[in-house]
Scaffold this motif. Structure first.
Motif, PDB file in Angstrom:
ATOM      1  N   LEU A  75     -13.482  28.167 -37.056  1.00 23.27           N
ATOM      2  CA  LEU A  75     -14.299  28.113 -35.847  1.00 23.27           C
ATOM      3  C   LEU A  75     -13.406  28.533 -34.693  1.00 23.27           C
ATOM      4  N   VAL A  76     -13.832  29.542 -33.964  1.00 27.29           N
ATOM      5  CA  VAL A  76     -13.018  30.060 -32.871  1.00 27.29           C
ATOM      6  C   VAL A  76     -13.878  30.187 -31.614  1.00 27.29           C
ATOM      7  N   SER A  77     -13.265  29.872 -30.494  1.00 26.63           N
ATOM      8  CA  SER A  77     -13.936  30.010 -29.210  1.00 26.63           C
ATOM      9  C   SER A  77     -14.008  31.486 -28.843  1.00 26.63           C
ATOM     10  N   ASN A  78     -15.066  31.884 -28.173  1.00 25.09           N
ATOM     11  CA  ASN A  78     -15.221  33.285 -27.776  1.00 25.09           C
ATOM     12  C   ASN A  78     -14.778  33.523 -26.340  1.00 25.09           C
ATOM     13  N   THR A  79     -14.597  32.475 -25.570  1.00 27.58           N
ATOM     14  CA  THR A  79     -14.241  32.658 -24.165  1.00 27.58           C
ATOM     15  C   THR A  79     -12.882  32.044 -23.842  1.00 27.58           C
ATOM     16  N   CYS A  80     -12.199  32.698 -22.953  1.00 32.67           N
ATOM     17  CA  CYS A  80     -10.924  32.197 -22.437  1.00 32.67           C
ATOM     18  C   CYS A  80     -10.955  32.374 -20.929  1.00 32.67           C
ATOM     19  N   LYS A  81     -10.764  31.273 -20.206  1.00 33.21           N
ATOM     20  CA  LYS A  81     -10.751  31.324 -18.746  1.00 33.21           C
ATOM     21  C   LYS A  81      -9.332  31.076 -18.265  1.00 33.21           C
ATOM     22  N   THR A  82      -8.837  31.997 -17.455  1.00 34.42           N
ATOM     23  CA  THR A  82      -7.492  31.858 -16.893  1.00 34.42           C
ATOM     24  C   THR A  82      -7.590  31.902 -15.373  1.00 34.42           C
ATOM     25  N   GLU A  83      -6.769  31.085 -14.734  1.00 34.08           N
ATOM     26  CA  GLU A  83      -6.724  31.050 -13.276  1.00 34.08           C
ATOM     27  C   GLU A  83      -5.431  31.696 -12.802  1.00 34.08           C
ATOM     28  N   SER A  84      -5.541  32.449 -11.729  1.00 34.72           N
ATOM     29  CA  SER A  84      -4.354  33.048 -11.129  1.00 34.72           C
ATOM     30  C   SER A  84      -4.514  33.028  -9.615  1.00 34.72           C
ATOM     31  N   LEU A  85      -3.404  33.085  -8.930  1.00 33.34           N
ATOM     32  CA  LEU A  85      -3.417  33.106  -7.467  1.00 33.34           C
ATOM     33  C   LEU A  85      -3.299  34.545  -6.992  1.00 33.34           C
ATOM     34  N   GLN A  86      -4.164  34.904  -6.068  1.00 39.99           N
ATOM     35  CA  GLN A  86      -4.136  36.242  -5.519  1.00 39.99           C
ATOM     36  C   GLN A  86      -3.938  36.135  -4.014  1.00 39.99           C
ATOM     37  N   GLU A  87      -3.019  36.914  -3.496  1.00 35.58           N
ATOM     38  CA  GLU A  87      -2.731  36.858  -2.071  1.00 35.58           C
ATOM     39  C   GLU A  87      -3.758  37.680  -1.304  1.00 35.58           C
ATOM     40  N   ILE A  88      -4.243  37.090  -0.234  1.00 30.95           N
ATOM     41  CA  ILE A  88      -5.220  37.758   0.619  1.00 30.95           C
ATOM     42  C   ILE A  88      -4.605  37.878   2.002  1.00 30.95           C
ATOM     43  N   SER A  89      -4.608  39.077   2.517  1.00 27.63           N
ATOM     44  CA  SER A  89      -4.109  39.253   3.885  1.00 27.63           C
ATOM     45  C   SER A  89      -5.150  40.037   4.672  1.00 27.63           C
ATOM     46  N   PHE A  90      -5.467  39.496   5.805  1.00 22.54           N
ATOM     47  CA  PHE A  90      -6.455  40.127   6.669  1.00 22.54           C
ATOM     48  C   PHE A  90      -5.784  40.748   7.897  1.00 22.54           C
ATOM     49  N   GLY A  91      -4.518  41.049   7.795  1.00 19.56           N
ATOM     50  CA  GLY A  91      -3.796  41.594   8.940  1.00 19.56           C
ATOM     51  C   GLY A  91      -3.404  40.514   9.945  1.00 19.56           C
ATOM     52  N   SER A  92      -3.435  39.272   9.510  1.00 17.84           N
ATOM     53  CA  SER A  92      -3.078  38.176  10.409  1.00 17.84           C
ATOM     54  C   SER A  92      -1.641  37.756  10.157  1.00 17.84           C
ATOM     55  N   LEU A  93      -1.192  36.805  10.918  1.00 22.38           N
ATOM     56  CA  LEU A  93       0.167  36.310  10.770  1.00 22.38           C
ATOM     57  C   LEU A  93       0.347  35.467   9.518  1.00 22.38           C
ATOM     58  N   PHE A  94      -0.738  34.866   9.037  1.00 18.84           N
ATOM     59  CA  PHE A  94      -0.650  33.937   7.925  1.00 18.84           C
ATOM     60  C   PHE A  94      -1.178  34.586   6.653  1.00 18.84           C
ATOM     61  N   GLU A  95      -0.519  34.278   5.569  1.00 17.48           N
ATOM     62  CA  GLU A  95      -0.965  34.781   4.269  1.00 17.48           C
ATOM     63  C   GLU A  95      -1.740  33.681   3.550  1.00 17.48           C
ATOM     64  N   ASN A  96      -2.829  34.036   2.968  1.00 19.00           N
ATOM     65  CA  ASN A  96      -3.642  33.082   2.226  1.00 19.00           C
ATOM     66  C   ASN A  96      -3.626  33.433   0.751  1.00 19.00           C
ATOM     67  N   GLN A  97      -3.735  32.403  -0.070  1.00 20.63           N
ATOM     68  CA  GLN A  97      -3.839  32.617  -1.503  1.00 20.63           C
ATOM     69  C   GLN A  97      -5.183  32.082  -1.967  1.00 20.63           C
ATOM     70  N   GLU A  98      -5.790  32.818  -2.857  1.00 22.34           N
ATOM     71  CA  GLU A  98      -7.090  32.425  -3.380  1.00 22.34           C
ATOM     72  C   GLU A  98      -7.003  32.336  -4.898  1.00 22.34           C
ATOM     73  N   LYS A  99      -7.627  31.291  -5.467  1.00 21.47           N
ATOM     74  CA  LYS A  99      -7.656  31.147  -6.919  1.00 21.47           C
ATOM     75  C   LYS A  99      -8.725  32.070  -7.493  1.00 21.47           C
ATOM     76  N   ILE A 100      -8.324  32.859  -8.464  1.00 22.26           N
ATOM     77  CA  ILE A 100      -9.236  33.767  -9.142  1.00 22.26           C
ATOM     78  C   ILE A 100      -9.342  33.304 -10.588  1.00 22.26           C
ATOM     79  N   THR A 101     -10.561  33.094 -11.071  1.00 19.78           N
ATOM     80  CA  THR A 101     -10.791  32.721 -12.463  1.00 19.78           C
ATOM     81  C   THR A 101     -11.276  33.960 -13.203  1.00 19.78           C
ATOM     82  N   LYS A 102     -10.539  34.316 -14.228  1.00 20.47           N
ATOM     83  CA  LYS A 102     -10.877  35.498 -15.026  1.00 20.47           C
ATOM     84  C   LYS A 102     -11.316  35.038 -16.411  1.00 20.47           C
ATOM     85  N   THR A 103     -12.434  35.547 -16.878  1.00 19.95           N
ATOM     86  CA  THR A 103     -12.960  35.202 -18.193  1.00 19.95           C
ATOM     87  C   THR A 103     -12.814  36.395 -19.116  1.00 19.95           C
TER      88      THR A 103
END
Length: 161
Positions: A75-103
């Motif tokens: 019996l094997v699962s068909n789905t695998c969900k992984t989370e990663s952090l992606q940097e988002i920059s809007f040209g501002s002074l501060f950098e934001n990171q957003e969690k991305i879930t990839k299936t």
């Protein structure tokens, strides 16, 4: 000097197996408990999950080798969900990171299937129908059906050893 030619066509024939797709929202360990109870089998978790893409996607797998029937159940699962952090920059002074879930899916042709039950043995159609009917009797499983393995494009992903 004589030339000898060896033919290995019969050695590498495809192993006969039945593949059952299951749709349910259960956790893998709960589904294994129900399958063991209803089918009278003894699936147990492997010490290591299936590893694809060098550790980027892991799929849980449960196996049982029936010595009497010379059958291997997986019996094997068909789905695998992984989370990663992606940097988002809007040209501002501060950098934001957003969690991305990839299936990712073990068998991409069947993205809606949650689990696959692979039975390595050549069953008669009546035995295969009995197994499928028994699985469908489990109330937590929404639906289950057999898959024609000759039509699969990614059947190499079903080689577990």
């Amino acid at each position: 000097m004589a030339v000898h030619k060896l033919m290995l066509d019969d050695v590498f024939d495809d192993v006969a197996y039945t593949l059952v797709a299951m749709h349910c929202t259960l956790e893998d360990y709960r589904l294994v408990f129900l399958l063991n109870k209803h089918l009278k089998i003894k699936l147990a978790r492997r010490s290591k999950d299936l590893d694809f893409n060098k550790g980027k996607s892991n799929y849980s797998i449960f196996e049982w080798e029936d010595e009497k029937q010379l059958t291997t159940w997986s019996l094997v699962s068909n789905t695998c969900k992984t989370e990663s952090l992606q940097e988002i920059s809007f040209g501002s002074l501060f950098e934001n990171q957003e969690k991305i879930t990839k299936t990712t899916h073990l068998i991409p042709e069947y993205k809606r299937v949650n689990y696959f039950l692979k039975i390595e043995n050549e069953f008669s159609s009546s035995k295969e129908k009995y197994i499928l009917d028994t699985i469908l009797e489990i109330p937590q499983i929404a639906t289950a059906y057999s898959i024609d393995t000759f039509q699969l494009k990614s059947k190499d992903n079903l080689i577990f050893s």
